[in-house]
Every structure is written in structure tokens, then in C-alpha cells.
Design a protein around this motif. Structure first.
Motif, PDB file in Angstrom:
ATOM      1  N   GLU A  83       0.843  -1.186   0.000  1.00 13.46           N
ATOM      2  CA  GLU A  83       0.000   0.000   0.000  1.00 13.46           C
ATOM      3  C   GLU A  83       0.888   1.249   0.000  1.00 13.46           C
ATOM      4  O   GLU A  83       1.857   1.343   0.763  1.00 13.46           O
ATOM      5  N   PRO A  86      -0.330   7.091   2.549  1.00 13.79           N
ATOM      6  CA  PRO A  86      -1.318   8.135   2.216  1.00 13.79           C
ATOM      7  C   PRO A  86      -0.681   9.476   1.837  1.00 13.79           C
ATOM      8  O   PRO A  86      -1.166  10.145   0.923  1.00 13.79           O
ATOM      9  N   ARG A  89       0.224   9.440  -1.935  1.00  7.49           N
ATOM     10  CA  ARG A  89      -0.760   9.023  -2.946  1.00  7.49           C
ATOM     11  C   ARG A  89      -1.089  10.111  -3.958  1.00  7.49           C
ATOM     12  O   ARG A  89      -1.502   9.809  -5.076  1.00  7.49           O
ATOM     13  N   VAL A  97      -3.777   2.939  -4.990  1.00  2.19           N
ATOM     14  CA  VAL A  97      -3.325   2.784  -3.599  1.00  2.19           C
ATOM     15  C   VAL A  97      -2.261   1.705  -3.446  1.00  2.19           C
ATOM     16  O   VAL A  97      -1.669   1.583  -2.377  1.00  2.19           O
TER      17      VAL A  97
END
Length: 156
Positions: A83, A86, A89, A97
Motif C-alpha cells: 500500500e 497516504p 498518494r 493505492v
């Protein structure tokens, strides 16, 4: 980022640079003091082969030529899917993601200083593999370094 897209491609390489004695080069990210890692980087184009990405990123981040005499770049046949943090991103297309990371090794004859890109990295260190794995920020990077003896032996 690709010249045809404003977004990073979510396919990248991790290149563990090491000596035959299993000393490992780690480089510290310029914008994140304490974030030690091997060479990493994303493809510049969807059709760029992972090996070409690895060679380009090694040259950009360390000044090393993977095709120089005595150097051996090897595709370890490993991929990590993780992943994307955040906070990073926004660099990728909306909704992206996950990143796929292909793992390579680059064996060089001896530990020696490299030429860092000061925009990306601020320090370098050669460490025995266990110490290098302990210092890595990334779990997948540490795991790759821990697999080094098995993979290096199989390549010989």
C-alpha cells in the motif's frame, strides 16, 4: 514521473547493492533524515522493462553503471505489492493505492563511495547485511537484504 502523464507509475524497483562479502550499501533520503534504504524508483513509462528501470535508478541515485566490468545486476524474481503511504498518494492517479515493486541485486566488487543525487539522498553507508537490514525503514527492503545470502549463493 512519466513525461506523458502527471502521475507516477505504480510499478517500481528495489535494488540491493552489495559486495561478494555481503556488505550492503544504504542511502539516506534527503527529505526524511533517518530513512535509510537501498536504491528504489518507479518506471518512467508503462512499457519500460524493470531491468531498465533498475539500471536507470542505480545510475541516477549512486552514479554506478550496472553494466560496468565486475558489476552484476540480477533480477531476483521477487515482487512486493504494498500500500502506498497516504502522504504520497497524490503523486499517483486518483484511486491508485497499491504499488508493485520488483527486487534486483547489484553485486559490485568492493564497497566504495558512490555519487549521490543531493536532491534525493544525503548520506551513504556500507554495512554488514544484518546491520543494513536493521537500519532499513522499509520492511520489504529489510526482507530483501535478509534473503541476500540465499539468493547470492544460488547465483554463483
Amino acid at each position: 514521473m512519466s513525461s506523458s502523464s502527471p502521475y507516477k507509475i505504480p510499478e517500481s524497483v528495489l535494488v540491493v547493492i552489495h559486495t561478494p562479502a555481503l556488505e550492503v550499501l544504504l542511502i539516506e533520503r534527503a527529505e526524511s533524515p533517518g530513512f535509510w534504504q537501498s536504491v528504489t524508483g518507479s518506471k518512467d513509462a508503462w512499457d519500460e522493462p524493470f531491468e531498465a528501470t533498475a539500471a536507470r535508478e542505480v545510475a541516477e541515485e549512486t552514479g554506478l553503471d550496472v553494466f560496468a566490468p565486475g558489476h552484476r545486476l540480477s533480477d531476483w524474481g521477487l515482487q512486493n505489492i504494498y500500500e502506498i503511504y497516504p502522504q504520497w498518494r497524490h503523486r499517483y492517479a486518483p484511486g491508485v493505492v497499491l504499488n508493485t515493486e520488483r527486487v534486483f541485486g547489484l553485486c559490485v566488487p568492493e564497497a566504495r563511495p558512490v555519487v549521490l543525487n543531493p536532491h534525493e539522498h544525503r548520506a551513504q553507508v556500507w554495512l554488514p547485511r544484518l546491520e543494513a537490514a536493521d537500519r532499513c525503514y522499509s520492511f520489504s527492503n529489510a526482507e530483501a537484504i535478509l534473503q541476500l545470502p540465499r539468493i547470492f549463493q544460488a547465483e554463483r
